[in-house]
Design an enzyme around this catalytic site. Structure first.
Site, PDB file in Angstrom:
ATOM      1  CE1 TYR A 129      41.077   1.436  17.157  1.00  0.00           C
ATOM      2  CE2 TYR A 129      41.775   1.574  19.368  1.00  0.00           C
ATOM      3  CZ  TYR A 129      41.164   1.701  17.690  1.00  0.00           C
ATOM      4  OH  TYR A 129      40.295   3.075  18.185  1.00  0.00           O
ATOM      5  CG  PHE A 162      55.490  18.356  16.528  1.00  0.00           C
ATOM      6  CD1 PHE A 162      54.474  18.547  16.816  1.00  0.00           C
ATOM      7  CD2 PHE A 162      55.652  17.105  16.550  1.00  0.00           C
ATOM      8  CE1 PHE A 162      53.164  17.436  16.552  1.00  0.00           C
ATOM      9  CE2 PHE A 162      54.800  15.853  15.549  1.00  0.00           C
ATOM     10  CZ  PHE A 162      53.327  16.968  15.387  1.00  0.00           C
ATOM     11  NE  ARG A 168      41.895  11.322  28.534  1.00  0.00           N
ATOM     12  CZ  ARG A 168      42.078  12.076  28.154  1.00  0.00           C
ATOM     13  NH1 ARG A 168      43.084  13.741  27.972  1.00  0.00           N
ATOM     14  NH2 ARG A 168      41.813  12.291  26.974  1.00  0.00           N
ATOM     15  NE  ARG A 171      33.370   6.099  21.361  1.00  0.00           N
ATOM     16  CZ  ARG A 171      32.947   6.705  20.394  1.00  0.00           C
ATOM     17  NH1 ARG A 171      33.198   6.207  19.046  1.00  0.00           N
ATOM     18  NH2 ARG A 171      32.790   7.709  20.154  1.00  0.00           N
TER      19      ARG A 171
END
Ligand code: PS7
Ligand code: MN
Ligand code: MN
Ligand code: MN
Ligand code: MN
Ligand code: MN
Length: 342
Positions: free
Chosen positions: A143, A260, A190, A200
């Site tokens: 997933y 980034f 978290r 979910r």
């Protein structure tokens, strides 16, 4: 005319407005990217934010959602496509999708191919776990590969295509995947309460099954001790990715690409440290302090500093491993490995 600048291109300006509205952590680092990567990654972000908004929208029945996700990449070729029925907070990117496709079409072909390919794979992948839960750790990795590993792989291909980074960065899909997995596992750990409250379930059953009858039972006060042990086991699993993330970031040369990549990674380790052995994960949202976040974002400017930050938070965790934690030894070993490469 160039039309590559927000001053002379109102469509592009709108895309950057949407980036700022929809991303808490990525807006600043994307805007700071050099050259052609800036617009390419801004558009990549908005396309994936739109796709994720479809995935997250619990008001869309699966029978409608599945073909939407699978065919989403085709919308990039349709200047008219938009979706007006989402109830999600970021629905603006679906409602004004033509503004995003317009700028997508202005990107270099190599960038467009990467974005479209990742969008296709992610959309298909997202359908796999719509009607069933994540059971094994392999399924957890699967997933996370669909929703974040693929982002890491696509970003790495964009870095290489821009020539700002070596070809090797784009080719090593295992390391790029693990960069995404570290962020996504942290997000899933978290967001336990928020996700469970919205129906979910992203915590892998193979792990929570050892601690509770139902995933939602971990939120019950009477199960606090088991819940925290379960949390600690998942954090230990996520921390196994640290050595690969360090190797990935060691290969980067461009400063804007480095920032980034590194800033979300240091925020993730700080989040894991905050969550480790912390019962507050089961009663609310655990957030890192603003001042701490700002300090880290300024600090994560080269690999030695990133290693020092990772080292610091790993040491904090290793000093807080409870004696009675069923995975204490595993966590100690994983911390030792992370410390040895930082
Ligand atoms: C293209 C910058 C840097 C090699 C929108 C950045 C869900 C954690 O699970 O909505 O719905 O709660 O809170 C970002 C690797 C992805 C992974 C991803 C695209 C790092 C849509 C970020 C961001 C790879 C799919 C948080 C993965 O969203 O999650 C760009 C290298 C989007 C990265 C999802 C999750 C992001 C996320 P959820 P959120
Ligand atoms: Mn989301
Ligand atoms: Mn999602
Ligand atoms: Mn989440
Ligand atoms: Mn989220
Ligand atoms: Mn060290």
């Amino acid at each position: 005319p160039q039309h590559n600048d927000t001053e002379e291109n109102p469509t592009l300006k709108t895309c950057y407005d949407y980036l700022k509205q929809t991303s808490r952590s990525f807006a600043a680092v994307i805007q700071a990217l050099d050259g052609e990567l800036r617009n390419a990654i801004c558009i990549f972000y908005l396309v994936l934010r739109a796709l994720d908004t479809v995935e997250d929208d619990m008001t869309i029945p699966n029978q409608t959602k599945i073909p939407m996700l699978k065919g989403f990449y085709k919308n990039l070729q349709d200047p008219e496509w938009r979706y007006m029925d989402s109830k999600e907070k970021d629905r603006i990117v679906l409602e004004d999708f033509p503004t995003i496709t317009k700028e997508f079409q202005r990107l270099a072909p190599a960038f467009r191919e990467v974005i479209s390919d990742i969008c296709q794979k992610m959309g298909s992948g997202m359908t796999v776990f719509l009607d069933r839960h994540v059971n094994t750790l392999d399924e957890w990795n699967e997933y996370c590969h669909y929703v974040a590993g693929l982002v890491g792989i696509g970003l790495s291909q964009l870095f290489a295509a821009s020539k700002l980074e070596d070809e090797e960065v784009g080719k090593d899909t295992r390391l790029a995947n693990n960069m995404g997995l570290f962020l996504q596992k942290t997000n899933i750990i978290r967001d336990y309460l928020e996700d469970v409250q919205q129906g979910r379930q992203f915590w892998p059953k193979a792990v929570w099954d050892k601690y509770a009858q139902q995933l939602g039972d971990l939120a019950l006060a009477e199960n606090r001790s088991d819940a925290v042990h379960c949390l600690n086991e998942l954090i230990t699993n996520a921390m196994e990715l640290i050595p690969d993330c360090i190797t990935y970031m060691s290969r980067l040369h461009n400063q804007s690409v480095f920032n980034f990549c590194a800033i979300p990674q240091v925020m993730a380790i700080a989040t894991l440290e905050r969550c480790y052995n912390n019962p507050a994960v089961f009663t609310g949202v655990v957030k890192i302090r603003k001042g701490e976040a700002v300090k880290m974002m300024m600090g994560a400017t080269n690999i030695e500093k990133v290693k020092a930050i990772m080292h610091h938070f790993t040491l904090q965790i290793s000093s807080r491993i409870p004696k009675d934690d069923p995975n204490a030894e595993r966590t100690q070993r994983v911390c030792r490995q992370a410390l040895s490469c930082t």
